[in-house]
Design a protein around this motif. Sequence first.
Motif, mmCIF file in Angstrom:
data_model
loop_
_atom_site.group_PDB
_atom_site.id
_atom_site.type_symbol
_atom_site.label_atom_id
_atom_site.label_comp_id
_atom_site.label_asym_id
_atom_site.label_seq_id
_atom_site.Cartn_x
_atom_site.Cartn_y
_atom_site.Cartn_z
ATOM 1 N N LYS A 7 -24.777 98.457 25.331
ATOM 2 C CA LYS A 7 -24.783 97.679 24.100
ATOM 3 C C LYS A 7 -23.649 98.118 23.186
ATOM 4 O O LYS A 7 -23.442 99.307 22.972
ATOM 5 C CB LYS A 7 -26.130 97.847 23.384
ATOM 6 N N PRO A 8 -22.904 97.165 22.632
ATOM 7 C CA PRO A 8 -21.792 97.531 21.753
ATOM 8 C C PRO A 8 -22.284 97.980 20.377
ATOM 9 O O PRO A 8 -23.416 97.703 19.989
ATOM 10 C CB PRO A 8 -20.991 96.232 21.654
ATOM 11 N N LYS A 9 -21.406 98.624 19.665
ATOM 12 C CA LYS A 9 -21.722 99.045 18.315
ATOM 13 C C LYS A 9 -21.588 97.866 17.371
ATOM 14 O O LYS A 9 -20.578 97.166 17.371
ATOM 15 C CB LYS A 9 -20.795 100.181 17.875
ATOM 16 N N GLY A 10 -22.596 97.616 16.564
ATOM 17 C CA GLY A 10 -22.583 96.495 15.645
ATOM 18 C C GLY A 10 -22.159 96.894 14.249
ATOM 19 O O GLY A 10 -21.888 98.062 13.959
ATOM 20 N N GLU A 11 -22.116 95.909 13.371
ATOM 21 C CA GLU A 11 -21.732 96.112 11.976
ATOM 22 C C GLU A 11 -22.766 95.436 11.076
ATOM 23 O O GLU A 11 -23.020 94.230 11.216
ATOM 24 C CB GLU A 11 -20.348 95.506 11.725
ATOM 25 N N ARG A 12 -23.352 96.201 10.181
ATOM 26 C CA ARG A 12 -24.349 95.614 9.287
ATOM 27 C C ARG A 12 -23.659 94.751 8.238
ATOM 28 O O ARG A 12 -22.746 95.189 7.548
ATOM 29 C CB ARG A 12 -25.190 96.692 8.616
ATOM 30 N N VAL A 13 -24.133 93.491 8.124
ATOM 31 C CA VAL A 13 -23.537 92.567 7.156
ATOM 32 C C VAL A 13 -24.557 92.092 6.123
ATOM 33 O O VAL A 13 -24.182 91.449 5.143
ATOM 34 C CB VAL A 13 -22.914 91.349 7.871
ATOM 35 N N MET A 14 -25.829 92.395 6.360
ATOM 36 C CA MET A 14 -26.869 92.070 5.363
ATOM 37 C C MET A 14 -28.061 92.975 5.584
ATOM 38 O O MET A 14 -28.261 93.489 6.701
ATOM 39 C CB MET A 14 -27.279 90.595 5.447
ATOM 40 N N PRO A 15 -28.867 93.201 4.559
ATOM 41 C CA PRO A 15 -30.065 94.027 4.727
ATOM 42 C C PRO A 15 -31.017 93.418 5.754
ATOM 43 O O PRO A 15 -31.121 92.187 5.880
ATOM 44 C CB PRO A 15 -30.689 94.045 3.330
ATOM 45 N N ALA A 16 -31.701 94.270 6.482
ATOM 46 C CA ALA A 16 -32.641 93.800 7.497
ATOM 47 C C ALA A 16 -33.713 92.906 6.873
ATOM 48 O O ALA A 16 -34.144 91.911 7.472
ATOM 49 C CB ALA A 16 -33.275 94.988 8.211
ATOM 50 N N GLU A 17 -34.155 93.236 5.664
ATOM 51 C CA GLU A 17 -35.197 92.439 5.003
ATOM 52 C C GLU A 17 -34.715 91.024 4.740
ATOM 53 O O GLU A 17 -35.453 90.044 4.957
ATOM 54 C CB GLU A 17 -35.604 93.106 3.687
#
Length: 569
Positions: free
Chosen positions: A443-453
Motif C-alpha cells: 500500500k502506498p503512503k497517502g496524504e491527509r486532505v481532510m479530517p476523518a470525521e
Amino acid sequence: MSNEEVVQTQAAKGWRLWLVFIALVLISGVIVAKMVSLYTAEQAFLQKQGDARSLRTRLTPAHRGLITDRHGDPLAVSAPVATIWADPKETDLQNSNLPQLARLLSLNPQSLLNSLKENPSRRFMYLKRQVTPELAEHVNDLNIRGIHVDQTFRRFYPTGEVSTHLVGFTNVDGKGQEGFELAFDEMLHGEPGRALVLQDRKGRTIKHLKSLQEADPGEDLALSIDLRLQYLAYRELKDAVQTHKADSASAVILDARTGEVLALVNQPSYNPNDRRNLNPNGLRNRAVTDIFEPGSTMKPITVAAALMSGDYQFEDVIDTSPGYIRVRGSSIRDHRNYGELDMTGIITKSSNVGVVKLALSMESDAVRNLMFNMGLGQPTNTGFPGERSGVLPFLSERQEVERATLSYGYGLSVTPLQLAQSYIPFANRGVKLPISLYKLDEKPKGERVMPAEVATQVLGMMETVVTPIGTAKQAAVTGYRVGGKTGTAHKAVAGGYAEDAYASVFAGIAPISDPRIVMVVMVDNPKGQEYYGGAVAAPVFSRVMGGVLRLMNIPPDNWEEASMQVASK
C-alpha cells in the motif's frame, strides 16, 4: 640440301625444343610455387574470403515482454511469425517456382517479377511481413535463389478492444505506438541477439554454428487492472452508449485502499489486432486525456470545505428559499424551492443555492484549495502518454460569480480518472492516495486532505443520494450500502453553453460501511430523452458496481434490503 644446311636445321630444332622445355619447367615451377603459397602464406586469407561468402552473423529477434493484468492474464503477447524478403541482385528470375511464390504471398505474379527486374542492384526488398511459420516453410521449400525467410514476432492482443486504450499497440516493426506499448517500449522490446550461421550459395541458412550473443527478452509489465472487472465495465458502458446514442463514454474503477486502477474503459474503442478500418476517434484513452466540467459531483467537496472551515457544523441548516439566488446580476437556480436544508439535504437534493451560499460565506480560496488538495487541477502521474491535468483556476475574492459556479462544478475541468481520485478521501477517511496503473506490492503512503470525521460525515450524506428521495435512486445496488453524487453539466461551446448537450456523470463509493471501491461513470452527450446523470450514468454504476462487489467477494452490508428483495420474489 647440303650437309651443312641439314646440320643447321637440326640445331635450330634442338634449340627450340630446349626453349619449349625450359618454358614448361618455368611454368610448372610457377604453378608449384603458387600452390605452395596458397597452402601456406595465403591460406588464412583464402579461408577468410571463403567464410565471408558462406558464414554470416545474423540477428536473432528478442521476445517482447508480456503485458498482463494483476492476476497474470495476458493483455499483450508476442507470437512467432516470419518475414519474406528478396535480394533482387541474386534472385533467380528464371526459376519456375516464382509464380507459385507469388500465389503463396497473395501477390500478382507479373507484378512480383516486374518489381524484381526493376531493382537489379538492390540487395533487400520486402515481399511479405508477419506471415505464419507454416507459410514460411512452404516458401523455403520452393528453393528459389535470392528469396529469404527471417524469423520474427508479431504482437497479439487477446482481449481485443476491451483493454486496448490502456495497452495500446505496436507497429509492424514491433515499436510501441499507443498506450503502455509506447510508454514502456524500451523496457518491453528487449535486445536482439547475434548468431553465426552457415549459408548455401542461395543465401539460405543451412547450419547454426554458434551463438555470439543471446537475445535478451523484454521485461514483463503487470498492470493493476482486473480483467474480470474490465470486461464487465466495458460491456455495460458499450450498452449505455448504444442505448442513449451518446458520443462517447468512460468508466473508471479504483481500489479505495491502494489507489490502483482496477478497470478503465472507454467508448468508442477499436480492435488492435485488425486496424485496417481504424477510426482515429477511437484511439484516445478518454478517461485520462479528455476533460469535462464535472457539475454537481463537486458539491460534496464544497460541503466538506464548509465543515472544515469551522463556520459550519453537520446539523446546520441553510435556507435555499425562494429556490434561486442572485450573484452580481446572475441567477443561480435549483430545480425547485427546497426551502430549508441541512448539510445532508443539500447533497441529497443537489441544491445549487445551498452550495453557493456555503462557498460565498467562506474564504475565497477555501473550496478551490480543497479541490486542489484532492487531486484536481494537477496530473495523476500515472505515466500514461497524453495524460491531462485539467483546469482549476485561481479565483480572487471579487470573482463571486466564478466562485459560485465552481462550488457546483462549473468553471473547472477534470478527467474521469481525476474525478475518481478526488473521491478516494471520502472512502479512505480523509486520506488521498496516488493513482497507480501498475500492480502494487504494498500500500502506498497517502496524504491527509481532510479530517476523518468530515470524510465520514460527507460519505454518509452521499448515501442518501441513492435513496428514493435522492437524485440517483437507480444507482442503488441490492444488498449493499452505496453512496455517490450525480452530475449533469451543460457542455461548453463557443460563446457559452449548449442548451441540449450534456455530460452525464455519476461518482460513487461502495460499500459505505467499509469502503473498498470508488467508481466514476461519464457519458458524453446522450441524445435520448434521458440526459440526467441519475438516469444515464447511475444505472451503469449500479450494474457494474454490483458485479464488482460480487466478483471481489466483498460481503453485503445491507442484509435488511437484501432480505426484502428475496421476500418480494
